[in-house]
Motif scaffolding. Structure first.
Motif, mmCIF file in Angstrom:
data_model
loop_
_atom_site.group_PDB
_atom_site.id
_atom_site.type_symbol
_atom_site.label_atom_id
_atom_site.label_comp_id
_atom_site.label_asym_id
_atom_site.label_seq_id
_atom_site.Cartn_x
_atom_site.Cartn_y
_atom_site.Cartn_z
ATOM 1 N N THR A 1 0.849 -1.180 0.000
ATOM 2 C CA THR A 1 0.000 0.000 0.000
ATOM 3 C C THR A 1 0.888 1.235 0.000
ATOM 4 O O THR A 1 2.021 1.179 0.473
ATOM 5 C CB THR A 1 -0.960 0.004 1.210
ATOM 6 O OG1 THR A 1 -1.903 1.048 1.062
ATOM 7 C CG2 THR A 1 -0.220 0.140 2.514
ATOM 8 N N VAL A 2 0.385 2.301 -0.544
ATOM 9 C CA VAL A 2 1.139 3.548 -0.575
ATOM 10 C C VAL A 2 0.690 4.401 0.607
ATOM 11 O O VAL A 2 -0.499 4.556 0.855
ATOM 12 C CB VAL A 2 0.891 4.314 -1.895
ATOM 13 C CG1 VAL A 2 1.573 5.667 -1.870
ATOM 14 C CG2 VAL A 2 1.363 3.486 -3.075
ATOM 15 N N VAL A 3 1.652 4.914 1.331
ATOM 16 C CA VAL A 3 1.364 5.800 2.466
ATOM 17 C C VAL A 3 2.081 7.115 2.207
ATOM 18 O O VAL A 3 3.289 7.135 1.976
ATOM 19 C CB VAL A 3 1.851 5.180 3.795
ATOM 20 C CG1 VAL A 3 1.624 6.125 4.948
ATOM 21 C CG2 VAL A 3 1.173 3.852 4.041
ATOM 22 N N ARG A 4 1.341 8.185 2.266
ATOM 23 C CA ARG A 4 1.935 9.511 2.082
ATOM 24 C C ARG A 4 2.258 10.080 3.453
ATOM 25 O O ARG A 4 1.388 10.180 4.313
ATOM 26 C CB ARG A 4 0.979 10.426 1.335
ATOM 27 C CG ARG A 4 0.673 9.927 -0.065
ATOM 28 C CD ARG A 4 -0.172 10.920 -0.817
ATOM 29 N NE ARG A 4 -0.824 10.403 -1.990
ATOM 30 C CZ ARG A 4 -0.259 9.949 -3.088
ATOM 31 N NH1 ARG A 4 1.048 9.886 -3.169
ATOM 32 N NH2 ARG A 4 -0.959 9.533 -4.105
ATOM 33 N N LEU A 5 3.519 10.432 3.650
ATOM 34 C CA LEU A 5 3.987 10.968 4.927
ATOM 35 C C LEU A 5 4.229 12.472 4.792
ATOM 36 O O LEU A 5 4.613 12.940 3.717
ATOM 37 C CB LEU A 5 5.288 10.279 5.344
ATOM 38 C CG LEU A 5 5.225 8.763 5.533
ATOM 39 C CD1 LEU A 5 6.619 8.210 5.763
ATOM 40 C CD2 LEU A 5 4.301 8.406 6.673
ATOM 41 N N PRO A 6 4.033 13.211 5.871
ATOM 42 C CA PRO A 6 4.328 14.647 5.816
ATOM 43 C C PRO A 6 5.811 14.873 5.504
ATOM 44 O O PRO A 6 6.658 14.017 5.790
ATOM 45 C CB PRO A 6 4.007 15.141 7.233
ATOM 46 C CG PRO A 6 3.220 14.069 7.881
ATOM 47 C CD PRO A 6 3.541 12.797 7.179
ATOM 48 N N ASP A 7 6.105 16.041 4.936
ATOM 49 C CA ASP A 7 7.495 16.387 4.632
ATOM 50 C C ASP A 7 8.373 16.178 5.863
ATOM 51 O O ASP A 7 8.026 16.616 6.959
ATOM 52 C CB ASP A 7 7.605 17.850 4.183
ATOM 53 C CG ASP A 7 7.059 18.074 2.786
ATOM 54 O OD1 ASP A 7 6.928 17.089 2.039
ATOM 55 O OD2 ASP A 7 6.766 19.236 2.457
ATOM 56 N N ALA B 1 9.754 10.821 6.811
ATOM 57 C CA ALA B 1 10.570 9.668 6.428
ATOM 58 C C ALA B 1 11.997 9.826 6.954
ATOM 59 O O ALA B 1 12.584 8.868 7.476
ATOM 60 C CB ALA B 1 10.576 9.507 4.910
#
Length: 72
Positions: free
Chosen positions: A21-27, A30
């Protein structure tokens, strides 16, 4: 930086029984994770954190609802 506890397995193919699954993290998130646990261990860290949180929420729901599943 040394290897963090719980993250000492070698790199390679992910274990069977997992779904991508794709998870978008805040800037910057990571990089913060990598700084804490080391490079190339982010996916395992995220899997473990999500699993713990889901377990916690399920236990909380059982306590408050007596095991009933809320309607959606």
């Amino acid at each position: 930086m040394g290897i963090k506890p719980g993250y000492d397995t070698p790199m390679g193919r992910p274990p069977l029984g997992v779904k991508t699954t794709v998870v978008r993290l805040p800037d910057g998130m990571a990089e913060r994770i990598d700084d804490l646990i080391g490079p190339n261990r982010r996916a395992k860290f995220i899997r473990e954190v999500v699993e713990r949180e889901v377990d916690r929420l399920e236990k909380e729901r059982e306590t408050t609802l007596g095991g009933a599943t809320p309607r959606r």
